[in-house]
Design an enzyme around this catalytic site. Structure first.
Site, PDB file in Angstrom:
ATOM      1  N   CYS A 116       8.057   4.631 -14.569  1.00 61.88           N
ATOM      2  CA  CYS A 116       8.182   3.162 -14.462  1.00 61.88           C
ATOM      3  C   CYS A 116       7.016   2.505 -15.412  1.00 61.88           C
ATOM      4  O   CYS A 116       7.008   1.261 -15.392  1.00 61.88           O
ATOM      5  CB  CYS A 116       8.119   2.735 -13.045  1.00 61.88           C
ATOM      6  N   HIS A 256       5.421  -4.557 -12.561  1.00 65.99           N
ATOM      7  CA  HIS A 256       6.702  -3.896 -12.526  1.00 65.99           C
ATOM      8  C   HIS A 256       7.636  -4.182 -11.344  1.00 65.99           C
ATOM      9  O   HIS A 256       6.763  -4.487 -10.255  1.00 65.99           O
ATOM     10  CB  HIS A 256       6.196  -2.238 -12.247  1.00 65.99           C
ATOM     11  N   ASN A 286      14.869  -2.327  -9.452  1.00 67.65           N
ATOM     12  CA  ASN A 286      13.801  -1.409 -10.320  1.00 67.65           C
ATOM     13  C   ASN A 286      14.585  -0.939 -11.417  1.00 67.65           C
ATOM     14  O   ASN A 286      15.462   0.231 -11.127  1.00 67.65           O
ATOM     15  CB  ASN A 286      13.283  -0.541  -9.383  1.00 67.65           C
TER      16      ASN A 286
HETATM   17  C1  LIG Z   1      11.870   3.151  -0.287  1.00 71.47           C
HETATM   18  C2  LIG Z   1      11.238   1.960   0.302  1.00 71.47           C
HETATM   19  C3  LIG Z   1      11.879   0.773   0.122  1.00 71.47           C
HETATM   20  C4  LIG Z   1      11.387   2.275   1.858  1.00 71.47           C
HETATM   21  O1  LIG Z   1      10.867   1.306   2.549  1.00 71.47           O
HETATM   22  P1  LIG Z   1      10.040   1.924   3.799  1.00 71.47           P
HETATM   23  O2  LIG Z   1       9.374   0.494   4.497  1.00 71.47           O
HETATM   24  O3  LIG Z   1       8.948   2.677   3.326  1.00 71.47           O
HETATM   25  O4  LIG Z   1      10.814   2.656   4.771  1.00 71.47           O
HETATM   26  P2  LIG Z   1      10.866   4.168   5.487  1.00 71.47           P
HETATM   27  O5  LIG Z   1      11.111   5.099   4.352  1.00 71.47           O
HETATM   28  O6  LIG Z   1       9.291   4.142   6.077  1.00 71.47           O
HETATM   29  O7  LIG Z   1      11.899   4.193   6.482  1.00 71.47           O
HETATM   30  C5  LIG Z   1      11.799   3.072   7.588  1.00 71.47           C
HETATM   31  C6  LIG Z   1      12.836   2.991   8.509  1.00 71.47           C
HETATM   32  O8  LIG Z   1      14.144   2.543   7.556  1.00 71.47           O
HETATM   33  C7  LIG Z   1      15.309   3.680   7.814  1.00 71.47           C
HETATM   34  N1  LIG Z   1      15.728   3.153   6.144  1.00 71.47           N
HETATM   35  C8  LIG Z   1      15.548   3.874   5.123  1.00 71.47           C
HETATM   36  N2  LIG Z   1      16.244   3.633   4.332  1.00 71.47           N
HETATM   37  C9  LIG Z   1      17.202   2.477   4.891  1.00 71.47           C
HETATM   38  C10 LIG Z   1      18.195   1.510   4.156  1.00 71.47           C
HETATM   39  N3  LIG Z   1      18.712   1.561   3.055  1.00 71.47           N
HETATM   40  N4  LIG Z   1      18.781   0.708   5.236  1.00 71.47           N
HETATM   41  C11 LIG Z   1      18.366   0.918   6.624  1.00 71.47           C
HETATM   42  N5  LIG Z   1      17.541   1.674   7.152  1.00 71.47           N
HETATM   43  C12 LIG Z   1      16.779   2.334   6.164  1.00 71.47           C
HETATM   44  C13 LIG Z   1      14.625   4.844   7.717  1.00 71.47           C
HETATM   45  O9  LIG Z   1      15.630   5.923   7.899  1.00 71.47           O
HETATM   46  C14 LIG Z   1      13.502   4.811   8.928  1.00 71.47           C
HETATM   47  O10 LIG Z   1      14.184   4.651   9.941  1.00 71.47           O
HETATM   48  P3  LIG Z   1      13.170   5.303  11.244  1.00 71.47           P
HETATM   49  O11 LIG Z   1      12.062   4.398  11.435  1.00 71.47           O
HETATM   50  O12 LIG Z   1      14.539   5.217  12.482  1.00 71.47           O
HETATM   51  O13 LIG Z   1      12.882   6.790  10.979  1.00 71.47           O
HETATM   52  C15 LIG Z   1       9.490   1.994   0.067  1.00 71.47           C
HETATM   53  O14 LIG Z   1       8.982   2.951   0.785  1.00 71.47           O
HETATM   54  C16 LIG Z   1       9.252   1.633  -1.320  1.00 71.47           C
HETATM   55  O15 LIG Z   1       9.574   0.833  -1.860  1.00 71.47           O
HETATM   56  N6  LIG Z   1       8.560   2.687  -1.718  1.00 71.47           N
HETATM   57  C17 LIG Z   1       7.946   2.688  -3.087  1.00 71.47           C
HETATM   58  C18 LIG Z   1       9.032   2.977  -4.313  1.00 71.47           C
HETATM   59  C19 LIG Z   1       8.803   2.850  -5.435  1.00 71.47           C
HETATM   60  O16 LIG Z   1       7.938   1.714  -5.767  1.00 71.47           O
HETATM   61  N7  LIG Z   1       9.354   3.705  -6.341  1.00 71.47           N
HETATM   62  C20 LIG Z   1       9.447   3.763  -7.837  1.00 71.47           C
HETATM   63  C21 LIG Z   1       8.090   3.907  -8.368  1.00 71.47           C
HETATM   64  S1  LIG Z   1       7.809   2.700  -9.208  1.00 71.47           S
END
Ligand SMILES: CC(C)(COP(=O)(O)OP(=O)(O)OC[C@H]1O[C@@H](n2cnc3c(N)ncnc32)[C@H](O)[C@@H]1OP(=O)(O)O)[C@@H](O)C(=O)NCCC(=O)NCCS
Length: 332
Positions: A116, A256, A286
């Site tokens: 990224c 980004h 993204n």
């Molecule tokens: C991926 C991302 C959106 C997930 O969001 P989050 O708030 O961290 O969510 P988590 O992974 O902690 O999951 C929280 C809960 O939501 C659930 N969940 C995950 N994806 C879901 C979806 N698409 N829809 C509904 N629920 C979802 C999980 O199962 C979890 O449930 P639980 O609490 O019952 O176990 C976030 O972590 C993120 O943006 N990370 C950075 C990604 C990034 O920048 N990547 C590229 C590098 S540039």
């Protein structure tokens, strides 16, 4: 002697027509529009469909439009760099394919892979070629067909990514505009949290790797989130301090577009209001190397000569960085 700087003298973007909405994702994985919007800020993303359509398609369309806008003959291009994590093929470089398709017969071309942060790395690298005085026209492309490496059965990752790309033309200037400074960082120990397990030389493709779904992005979302928030905000604050910039001196933050919450945290750290933050994550998600040039393209008509822009990114590697630039032209 007056210092030669590289300025961005034009920008163009290109996204495919197909719109994958949160509503449609609700029919593919167990998710909701409400969850995706509140956790990421994304409403929809674009998908490149069709047999034989690779990342080069995004780059070719973006560069064709760029050359038209800037009245540039392809034979004038000295160098074309393509930042991408989803090359058409392992080799040759997607940059070679783009350069051939647009008729850049006098250019050398190569790919740059920094996930990224690819576009920030590539603009910094490209600008050095200009600063030496040896090269006059450098095209930097940032493009990714993320849908080609996304597992659409994995709900935490598939909701984030989309396809798209953009390109800028770098040219020399002796005016007080252009790329003023940059900070680039990497930390390979972050690879464990964000990578693709198979398809490289360590684990070549086999029936087993395909059966195990190892040709898709593996991402530990919350671990990546924590690193991204800290490092993108830190590097943005660092480049401001290094150049004696306060929040009020910054005209635009060009972040980004990975997660709206990461962008908000960066803006808070820089002490700038949301009206100064370029945002298009809601419509493209993204697009990895594509996010920053797509933002510049979307906001080009609002940019004025002399505006202070901070470009900031964080991504796989881990890689991260920031560029401080002064915009070089007024809207046409
Ligand atoms: C991926 C991302 C959106 C997930 O969001 P989050 O708030 O961290 O969510 P988590 O992974 O902690 O999951 C929280 C809960 O939501 C659930 N969940 C995950 N994806 C879901 C979806 N698409 N829809 C509904 N629920 C979802 C999980 O199962 C979890 O449930 P639980 O609490 O019952 O176990 C976030 O972590 C993120 O943006 N990370 C950075 C990604 C990034 O920048 N990547 C590229 C590098 S540039």
């Amino acid at each position: 002697m007056t210092k030669i700087r590289a300025k961005i003298s034009g920008v163009n973007g290109w996204v495919p027509n197909y719109v994958l909405t949160n509503k449609e994702l609700e029919t593919i994985v167990d998710t909701t529009d409400e969850w995706i919007t509140s956790r990421t800020g994304i409403k929809e993303r674009r998908i490149l469909k069709g047999e034989g359509q690779g990342t080069s398609v995004l780059g070719i369309e973006a560069v064709k439009g760029l050359l038209k806008k800037t009245n540039t003959d392809p034979s004038e291009i000295d160098l074309l760099i393509c930042a991408t994590t989803t090359p058409d093929m392992m080799f040759p470089a997607t940059a070679n394919i783009i350069a051939d398709a647009i008729g850049a017969k006098n250019a050398f071309s190569y790919d740059l892979q920094a996930a990224c942060s690819g576009f920030i790395y590539a603009v910094t690298t490209g600008s050095q070629f200009i600063e030496t005085g040896k090269y006059k026209k450098v095209v930097v492309v940032g493009a990714d067909k993320m849908s080609s490496i996304i597992d659409y059965s994995e709900r935490t990752t598939c909701i984030i990514f989309g396809d798209g790309g953009g390109a800028v033309l770098l040219e020399p200037t002796e005016e007080n505009v252009g790329i003023m400074d940059s900070i680039l960082r990497s930390d390979g120990s972050g690879a464990q949290h964000l990578h693709m397990k198979a398809g490289g030389s360590r684990k070549p493709a086999s029936h087993e790797t395909v059966d195990n779904r190892e040709h898709y992005v593996y991402q530990e979302g919350s671990a990546v989130f924590k690193f991204a928030v800290t490092n993108m905000a830190d590097v943005s604050a660092e480049i401001m301090a290094k150049n004696n910039l306060q929040g009020e001196d910054v005209t635009w933050l060009v972040p980004h577009q990975a997660n709206k919450r990461i962008i908000d945290a960066t803006a808070r750290r820089m002490e700038i209001g949301e009206e100064k933050v370029m945002l298009n994550i809601h419509k493209y998600g993204n697009t990895t190397s594509g996010t920053i040039p797509l933002c510049l393209w979307d906001y080009e008509s609002q940019l004025k000569k002399g505006d202070n822009l901070i470009l900031a990114a964080f991504g796989g590697g881990f890689t991260w960085g920031a560029i401080y630039l002064k915009w070089a032209y007024d809207p046409s």
